[in-house]
Design a protein around this motif. Structure first.
Motif, short mmCIF file in Angstrom:
data_model
loop_
_atom_site.label_atom_id
_atom_site.label_comp_id
_atom_site.label_asym_id
_atom_site.label_seq_id
_atom_site.Cartn_x
_atom_site.Cartn_y
_atom_site.Cartn_z
N VAL A 36 0.84 -1.20 0.00
CA VAL A 36 0.00 0.00 0.00
C VAL A 36 0.87 1.25 0.00
O VAL A 36 0.71 2.14 -0.83
CB VAL A 36 -0.97 0.02 1.21
CG1 VAL A 36 -1.72 1.34 1.29
CG2 VAL A 36 -1.91 -1.16 1.16
N ALA A 37 1.83 1.34 0.95
CA ALA A 37 2.64 2.55 1.07
C ALA A 37 3.91 2.25 1.84
O ALA A 37 3.98 1.29 2.62
CB ALA A 37 1.85 3.64 1.79
N TYR A 38 4.91 3.10 1.62
CA TYR A 38 6.17 3.01 2.36
C TYR A 38 6.68 4.42 2.61
O TYR A 38 6.62 5.27 1.71
CB TYR A 38 7.23 2.21 1.58
CG TYR A 38 8.55 2.17 2.31
CD1 TYR A 38 8.75 1.26 3.34
CD2 TYR A 38 9.58 3.04 1.98
CE1 TYR A 38 9.95 1.24 4.05
CE2 TYR A 38 10.77 3.02 2.68
CZ TYR A 38 10.95 2.12 3.71
OH TYR A 38 12.12 2.11 4.40
N SER A 93 -7.42 4.82 10.05
CA SER A 93 -6.54 5.50 9.10
C SER A 93 -7.29 6.67 8.48
O SER A 93 -8.52 6.76 8.57
CB SER A 93 -6.07 4.54 8.01
OG SER A 93 -7.16 4.11 7.21
N ALA A 94 -6.53 7.56 7.89
CA ALA A 94 -7.11 8.70 7.19
C ALA A 94 -6.25 9.00 5.99
O ALA A 94 -5.02 8.88 6.04
CB ALA A 94 -7.18 9.91 8.11
N GLU A 95 -6.87 9.37 4.92
CA GLU A 95 -6.16 9.76 3.70
C GLU A 95 -6.83 11.01 3.17
O GLU A 95 -8.03 11.22 3.34
CB GLU A 95 -6.26 8.65 2.65
CG GLU A 95 -5.57 7.37 3.07
CD GLU A 95 -5.73 6.28 2.04
OE1 GLU A 95 -5.96 6.61 0.85
OE2 GLU A 95 -5.64 5.11 2.40
N GLN A 96 -6.02 11.80 2.49
CA GLN A 96 -6.57 12.98 1.85
C GLN A 96 -7.38 12.54 0.64
O GLN A 96 -6.92 11.71 -0.16
CB GLN A 96 -5.47 13.94 1.43
CG GLN A 96 -5.99 15.23 0.86
CD GLN A 96 -4.87 16.21 0.59
OE1 GLN A 96 -3.71 15.91 0.79
NE2 GLN A 96 -5.23 17.38 0.15
#
Length: 99
Positions: A36-38, A93-96
């Motif tokens: 997903v992300a790093y 979690s939160a994402e823009q």
């Protein structure tokens, strides 16, 4: 989702560590199933933190072993101390939102 957080202390050259991580380790993370992300963070005072996020526990666990191998083979002189590793299920979690 699952995340793995690694905290490295005593980093001897944060800029060089960041360059090597960006050029060599980030491509490895992108290939791990469920990626997903790093993030690689310079926290100052010789402390660097990595955050890996995956869709499942298997990806997070693979990232931990992949990181250990990469550090041993490529960053041992820059990251002389073993990391503090914490991993677990992401509970919030939160994402823009895209604009």
């Amino acid at each position: 989702m699952y995340a793995a957080v690694r905290r490295y202390e005593g980093v001897t050259d944060p800029a060089e560590a960041g360059r090597l991580v960006n050029e060599g380790f980030v491509p490895l993370m992108r290939r791990v199933s469920g990626f997903v992300a790093y993030y690689w963070i310079d926290a100052g005072d010789g402390v660097m933190i990595s955050i890996s996020v995956f869709q499942d526990r298997a990806g997070a666990e693979e990232s931990i072993s992949t990181a250990a191998d990469f550090v041993r083979d490529n960053l041992a002189s820059l990251l002389p101390n073993p990391p503090q590793v914490t991993a677990g299920q992401v509970m919030a979690s939160a994402e823009q939102s895209p604009q």
